[in-house]
Design a protein around this motif. Structure first.
Motif, PDB file in Angstrom:
ATOM      1  N   UNK A 188       0.858  -1.194   0.000  1.00 45.74           N
ATOM      2  CA  UNK A 188       0.000   0.000   0.000  1.00 45.74           C
ATOM      3  C   UNK A 188       0.887   1.234   0.000  1.00 45.74           C
ATOM      4  N   UNK A 189       0.670   2.143  -0.962  1.00 42.54           N
ATOM      5  CA  UNK A 189       1.544   3.309  -1.066  1.00 42.54           C
ATOM      6  C   UNK A 189       1.140   4.443  -0.139  1.00 42.54           C
ATOM      7  N   UNK A 190      -0.067   4.378   0.417  1.00 45.69           N
ATOM      8  CA  UNK A 190      -0.500   5.389   1.380  1.00 45.69           C
ATOM      9  C   UNK A 190      -0.069   4.944   2.778  1.00 45.69           C
ATOM     10  N   UNK A 202      -4.492  -1.510  -5.515  1.00 43.28           N
ATOM     11  CA  UNK A 202      -4.299  -1.603  -6.968  1.00 43.28           C
ATOM     12  C   UNK A 202      -3.446  -0.458  -7.505  1.00 43.28           C
ATOM     13  N   UNK A 203      -3.825   0.768  -7.206  1.00 41.93           N
ATOM     14  CA  UNK A 203      -3.169   1.917  -7.821  1.00 41.93           C
ATOM     15  C   UNK A 203      -1.953   2.317  -7.001  1.00 41.93           C
ATOM     16  N   UNK A 204      -0.809   1.692  -7.349  1.00 39.19           N
ATOM     17  CA  UNK A 204       0.461   1.948  -6.655  1.00 39.19           C
ATOM     18  C   UNK A 204       1.540   2.284  -7.683  1.00 39.19           C
ATOM     19  N   UNK A 243     -11.040   8.114  -2.340  1.00 38.95           N
ATOM     20  CA  UNK A 243     -11.449   7.023  -1.448  1.00 38.95           C
ATOM     21  C   UNK A 243     -10.316   6.512  -0.559  1.00 38.95           C
ATOM     22  N   UNK A 244      -9.078   6.737  -0.956  1.00 37.86           N
ATOM     23  CA  UNK A 244      -7.983   6.272  -0.102  1.00 37.86           C
ATOM     24  C   UNK A 244      -7.975   6.990   1.248  1.00 37.86           C
TER      25      UNK A 244
END
Length: 358
Positions: free
Chosen positions: A8-10, A53-55, A150-151
């Motif tokens: 997870x990039x966040x 998904x979005x990383x 949404x993150x």
């Protein structure tokens, strides 16, 4: 103790996901991008991968495909998280949409680990050809907007759920009410973001239905029971006449339509405590009527209530004007329609028409 790799990039989400998994009694390895996650998986094979998904440096789907292509990693269960709905997501054992509910996340992790020994995932599909449709850029932008909105919502909601769990243990009513209020507002924000995304996908023709044979009466009974539990002061009645053969429906999307109609019926019921749902049959059609006995809709507003951002009243705090637009569009996708009739002071009836499968 199982090993769970979380990508997870966040940082805030990575922290809370890790805390939840560790509290379940498992060891966690953390990765901040897809490439780092793949290297860590090669170093020590995990029992489960949980990935956004979005990383950067590899999306979650690219990470999944890379793992499926390596013999040592091909059977590792994969839990994919995303605010968007990436193509090919069914290749993962589990897909959860952000923002993720705490209990749902815990259950998904536990189930994946429990079933690991018996799991036999299919080979990953071959890499799909690059899309060349004119709508690709707008679709990618939509996914980016979903991720960016949404993150932080997901992080805030998970932390609020953890806070509420701790407050319940202490038994402090004021703190519990504050935490519950935070969760309600976060859910409201998430509902707005989801509605905007759905409306955009519907307008662009990007939303597809997944139809399966569905027994309509039990399906409606389940929804009505949910609303009885949610609104115990409202008398929900279901009148179903002759039996209806199973219909080809996207149950999740039809549930979305009916929840919107029932929600509106509850909101605008006025002093009445009655909401009726009736099922009737016409040649080639199944009709589902949702009626309230409340304030009604002005005649001047009735022709526009299915337009985007249109509302039948001036109370802007009660909704965002997208629910009926989405409901009507989903009815149309099913090959049906949604209409309304109303009289001020006597209530409103919304009729969902669906093609009948004989």
């Amino acid at each position: 103790m199982s090993l769970v790799l979380i990508a997870e990039d966040e940082e805030a989400l990575l922290e809370v996901f890790s805390e939840v998994v560790e509290e379940l009694g498992h060891r966690v390895v953390r990765a901040h991008n897809g490439e780092e996650a793949l290297l860590l998986a090669r170093t020590e094979t995990p029992d489960l991968v949980v990935s956004d998904h979005m990383m950067p440096r590899r999306t979650g789907m690219q990470l999944l495909h890379a793992m499926r292509a390596e013999a040592a990693l091909s059977d590792v269960p994969f839990l994919l998280l995303s605010a968007a709905r990436p193509q090919g997501r069914e290749a993962a054992q589990t897909f959860l949409a952000k923002p993720v509910d705490l209990s749902t996340f815990e259950q998904a992790v536990s189930s994946a680990l429990q079933n690991h020994a018996a799991a036999h995932p299919e080979s990953a599909p071959s890499a799909r050809e690059a899309a060349s449709t004119p709508g690709l850029a707008s679709e990618e932008m939509l996914n980016w907007v979903a991720h960016e909105l949404k993150t932080p919502l997901s992080s805030a909601r998970l932390n609020a759920q953890l806070l509420l769990r701790k407050v319940h243990k202490r038994g402090v009513d004021d703190e519990r009410r504050s935490a519950e209020a935070i969760l309600r507002q976060l859910d409201r924000m998430n509902g707005l973001v989801t509605s905007i995304l759905d409306a955009s996908r519907l307008a662009d023709g990007k939303l597809e239905l997944k139809r399966v044979p569905t027994a309509l009466t039990p399906f409606l009974e389940e929804i009505i029971q949910e609303w009885r539990e949610l609104q115990p002061d409202v008398d929900f009645t279901l009148h179903a006449g002759e039996p209806v053969e199973p219909q080809l429906l996207d149950a999740d999307r039809l549930r979305q339509v009916l929840h919107n109609l029932l929600s509106n019926a509850v909101k605008y019921r006025g002093d009445s405590h009655r909401v009726d749902v009736d099922v009737t049959l016409n040649p080639g059609l199944v009709l589902i009527h949702v009626r309230d006995w409340g304030v009604g809709i002005p005649a001047s507003a009735l022709p526009h209530i299915f337009d985007r951002f249109q509302r039948a009243d001036e109370d802007r705090g009660r909704g965002h004007g997208l629910g009926l637009f989405i409901a009507a569009a989903l009815a149309k996708l099913h090959g049906g329609s949604l209409s309304a009739r109303s009289t001020l002071g006597e209530g409103s009836t919304f009729t969902l028409r669906l093609p009948r499968r004989n």
